[in-house]
Design a protein around this motif. Structure first.
Motif, short mmCIF file in Angstrom:
data_model
loop_
_atom_site.label_atom_id
_atom_site.label_comp_id
_atom_site.label_asym_id
_atom_site.label_seq_id
_atom_site.Cartn_x
_atom_site.Cartn_y
_atom_site.Cartn_z
N UNK A 132 -4.00 -1.54 8.74
CA UNK A 132 -2.64 -2.10 8.66
C UNK A 132 -1.89 -1.37 7.55
N UNK A 133 -0.60 -1.15 7.77
CA UNK A 133 0.24 -0.56 6.73
C UNK A 133 1.20 -1.60 6.20
N UNK A 134 1.35 -1.64 4.89
CA UNK A 134 2.38 -2.46 4.27
C UNK A 134 3.34 -1.48 3.59
N UNK B 166 -9.51 -5.51 3.29
CA UNK B 166 -9.38 -5.09 1.90
C UNK B 166 -8.00 -4.48 1.71
N UNK B 167 -7.40 -4.74 0.55
CA UNK B 167 -6.02 -4.32 0.32
C UNK B 167 -6.01 -3.19 -0.71
N UNK B 168 -5.56 -2.02 -0.30
CA UNK B 168 -5.47 -0.88 -1.22
C UNK B 168 -4.03 -0.43 -1.39
N UNK B 169 -3.66 -0.09 -2.61
CA UNK B 169 -2.31 0.42 -2.87
C UNK B 169 -2.38 1.90 -3.23
N UNK C 59 -8.87 -2.52 6.67
CA UNK C 59 -8.16 -2.06 5.49
C UNK C 59 -6.64 -2.16 5.65
N UNK C 60 -5.99 -2.62 4.59
CA UNK C 60 -4.52 -2.59 4.51
C UNK C 60 -4.14 -1.53 3.48
N UNK C 61 -3.31 -0.57 3.88
CA UNK C 61 -2.77 0.42 2.95
C UNK C 61 -1.35 0.02 2.55
N UNK C 62 -1.12 -0.18 1.26
CA UNK C 62 0.22 -0.51 0.76
C UNK C 62 0.85 0.76 0.21
N UNK C 63 2.07 1.05 0.65
CA UNK C 63 2.75 2.27 0.26
C UNK C 63 4.12 1.93 -0.29
N UNK C 64 4.47 2.52 -1.41
CA UNK C 64 5.73 2.20 -2.06
C UNK C 64 6.91 2.99 -1.54
N UNK C 65 8.06 2.66 -2.08
CA UNK C 65 9.31 3.28 -1.68
C UNK C 65 9.38 4.70 -2.22
N UNK D 98 3.92 11.56 4.43
CA UNK D 98 2.77 12.46 4.28
C UNK D 98 1.62 11.70 3.63
N UNK D 99 1.93 10.91 2.60
CA UNK D 99 0.90 10.13 1.92
C UNK D 99 0.23 9.15 2.88
N UNK D 100 1.03 8.50 3.73
CA UNK D 100 0.48 7.59 4.73
C UNK D 100 -0.45 8.35 5.68
N UNK D 101 -0.01 9.53 6.12
CA UNK D 101 -0.85 10.34 7.02
C UNK D 101 -2.18 10.68 6.36
#
Lengths: 269, 269
Positions: free
Chosen positions: A120-122, A193-196, A214-220, A252-255
């Protein structure tokens, strides 16, 4: 026939441009899809959701638009020809066509709880529609189950986002979250699991043993994750980079995070 | 003082807008850098290359532009105030400033031959300046030694590319190649292996044992690698994806290939 009882008739709804400068009037939950790839994927994946098609005046002189018209004529109730300025209001990079769909992919929370694997992406305040579109394209191809967006200060799934996502919006359910804390707590209970992603993370992506859910949290862009969101993460993780003061583009970071997730999960499987 | 003998005096060169619609007149090899991050990185990395600064009329009312003016006043010979329309001609997404640099990073072929490790990107016809900019940003942060571009039908390093690259152009030498075959043959002699990203590749990125010296060839949006370029590769490699008919955005695919390269090389090191 489709049930229309819960909204205005489509003919009235999509034919009427709003007062100049304002938004166009069609039911709020409809999606206006522009872009050749995005329209093709919508027609392939969700033909029963299609409500109408707009073509720009002069469509007859475009091979692509003629092909689209021929494909849809007789199949959908409503094909309308519009001045270019009306299409421009939807997106300034459409290619003379907009497809309207009445539904969107919906997240099946029950199934998510039962799954043994999930990604999952946040997205914590991505404001650039091109970034959001690129992320949805990557999310689709990397088998992401859902993308979580905040209620405020973030790009919405506009026609331009559909275009850049090249069909990704048809495949990835998007959830607008009033409160990330509650949603992440729910997901944690399901085994996630939640990773930032953060340049300040003590470990790199390569050090991390990525779990099955896994949840990947990505900032602005620029700002990164908000500190309130960072605190909701089990761990902050950094992607190795030549200059600590700079940062990868969010898409790119999400990829990169999703690639390493896929690699580790396929190595186990 | 800098040696100016090989070109027109900067004052004459950058002050004169071209006939309407045409390109602006400054020496062809100068770079016009726009975008806050790109300008900051250029000033930090290559202060001695700076020839001039353009600010848009009304810059005094912008905190960012006032700060930039204060920083450069007295440090560089030429600060000029221009109507917004002139800056618009450089890039339609500049933020009211353009910095002119007379030089660009140059590839040291001798050093490249001597290195035991190296990463090079070959971009086979990327036409979208946003994609090229995003790739240069990633290339910088992933320690790429050089980016190879073809002579025709490809985006050039425009002001907009500088902006999107967020400083990457200051760090990654760019080589325009008349003939990829010759350049790749040279690189092969230096110990480089040539891989092409292609959905038709027999092996995935994860199956590949990535060597210490590697060239990643990446195709254009939509079209992918040209068959003539594919034939120059030692091997075609695919990135796993949910739908074989779709494809990752070129800049995301580059990020993924470079991440896995870095992972394998750091695992060995």
């Amino acid at each position: 026939m489709k049930k229309n009882s819960h909204r205005s008739p489509p003919s009235q709804a999509i034919a009427r441009p709003a007062p100049s400068g304002g938004p166009l009037l069609f039911p709020k939950h409809w999606r206006a899809v522009v872009g050749q790839h995005a329209i093709a994927e919508a027609l392939k994946t969700h033909p029963s959701w299609v409500e109408g098609l707009w073509l720009r005046q002069g469509w007859e002189s475009s091979q692509d638009l003629k092909k689209l018209h021929a494909e849809l004529k007789g199949r959908i109730a409503k094909i309308e020809v519009k001045p270019p300025a009306i299409l421009e209001k939807l997106s300034n990079s459409q290619q003379g066509a907009a497809l309207f769909l009445r539904e969107s992919p919906i997240l099946d929370w029950k199934r998510l709880a039962e799954q043994t694997q999930g990604r999952i992406l946040l997205l914590d305040g991505i404001e650039d529609p091109h970034n959001l579109g690129a992320i949805l394209r990557t999310a689709w191809l990397s088998q992401v189950s859902a993308v979580l967006l905040p209620q405020d200060r973030a790009a919405r799934v506009t026609p331009t986002v559909h275009k850049v996502a090249c069909g990704g919006v048809e495949h990835v359910p998007i959830e607008i979250c009033a409160n990330f804390a509650n949603v992440l707590e729910e997901l944690r209970k399901m085994g996630f699991w939640i990773f930032g992603l953060s340049a300040t993370g003590p470990n790199t992506l390569f050090d991390l043993k990525i779990p099955e859910k896994v949840v990947w949290c990505v900032g602005a862009e620029d700002k990164g994750l908000r500190s309130t969101t960072e605190r909701l993460c089990d761990e902050l993780v950094r992607i190795p980079q030549a200059d600590a003061a700079a940062s990868y583009n969010a898409s790119v970071a999400v990829g990169m995070a999703l690639l390493e997730t896929g690699r580790q999960q396929s190595a186990k499987g």
